[in-house]
Design a protein around this motif. Structure first.
Motif, PDB file in Angstrom:
ATOM      1  N   TRP A  72       0.876  -1.180   0.000  1.00 59.05           N
ATOM      2  CA  TRP A  72       0.000   0.000   0.000  1.00 59.05           C
ATOM      3  C   TRP A  72       0.905   1.219   0.000  1.00 59.05           C
ATOM      4  O   TRP A  72       1.831   1.315   0.803  1.00 59.05           O
TER       5      TRP A  72
ATOM      6  N   PRO B  98       0.199   4.995   0.142  1.00 61.67           N
ATOM      7  CA  PRO B  98      -0.536   6.256   0.225  1.00 61.67           C
ATOM      8  C   PRO B  98       0.403   7.447   0.028  1.00 61.67           C
ATOM      9  O   PRO B  98       1.604   7.362   0.285  1.00 61.67           O
TER      10      PRO B  98
ATOM     11  N   PRO C 141      -2.342   9.271   5.803  1.00 64.04           N
ATOM     12  CA  PRO C 141      -2.727   7.990   5.207  1.00 64.04           C
ATOM     13  C   PRO C 141      -4.082   7.548   5.755  1.00 64.04           C
ATOM     14  O   PRO C 141      -4.288   7.518   6.967  1.00 64.04           O
TER      15      PRO C 141
END
Length: 205
Positions: A87, A89, A182
């Motif tokens: 992930w 962000p 985030p």
């Protein structure tokens, strides 16, 4: 976030002080054997920091609001394996930040939350969440439960993690839109309502 009116020397000392206070607060929480008493410590400590510390994201008139402690939202669970995932962000100050999925916390009757590992400088576990109360009684973009690089660590009982949703708190962008935080990805979004923890901030006081 560094204000145009604050020089870096001053701001760096203020942020270092904030981090020390947060780490100390969570150490006190982990040392308190009664979860409800630990929550009172946390609420009082966060409220004091938010209201008076120079590194607070507080904007004029804002005040923290917290739900009453509910022991049914406290879980002690093992970190379960999860398929590898990444992930990335984007934040306002650090650009794209890479997280790797380290596992998953399965919370009975609530759902599962991915546990993310921040592998860059500092290292740490990060667990955001967004639930069915988002946008009504809690911040619309979600909250944080654990962020160990920043000191937000509820500890363990044996090898199991303490995942007490009463300690869910708002990211700084809930208070100051100049922050970019985030926010919960798909694996951290719950269909269930989590009506405990930090609520939408109060204003006008």
């Amino acid at each position: 976030m560094l204000s145009p009116m604050t020089d870096l020397l001053t701001w760096s000392q203020q942020v270092a002080s904030w981090r020390r206070e947060v780490h100390a607060l969570y150490a006190a929480v982990r040392a308190e054997p009664d979860p409800a008493s630990a929550h009172r410590l946390w609420v009082d400590g966060r409220t004091e920091l938010f209201g008076s510390h120079p590194a607070s994201a507080r904007q004029p008139g804002q005040r923290l609001a917290h739900a009453a402690y509910d022991p049914s939202y406290r879980f002690v669970v093992d970190l379960e394996p999860a398929e590898p995932d990444e992930w990335r962000p984007t934040t306002g100050t650090d650009g794209e930040v890479a997280f790797t999925r380290a596992g998953r916390l399965e919370l009975p009757l609530i759902g599962g939350l991915d546990v993310w590992w921040l592998g860059s400088y500092g290292n740490g576990i990060f667990v955001p969440l967004r639930d069915a109360t988002a946008g009504s009684t809690t911040y619309g973009a979600g909250r944080y439960l654990l962020d160990t690089v920043k000191g937000a660590d509820l500890g363990h009982e044996g090898d199991a993690w303490v995942a007490d949703l009463n300690f869910a708190y708002n990211p700084s962008c809930a208070y100051d839109p100049d922050w970019a935080c985030p926010l919960a990805p798909a694996g951290n979004q719950l269909d269930a309502a989590v009506p405990v923890g930090e609520l939408i901030p109060l204003s006008g006081g």
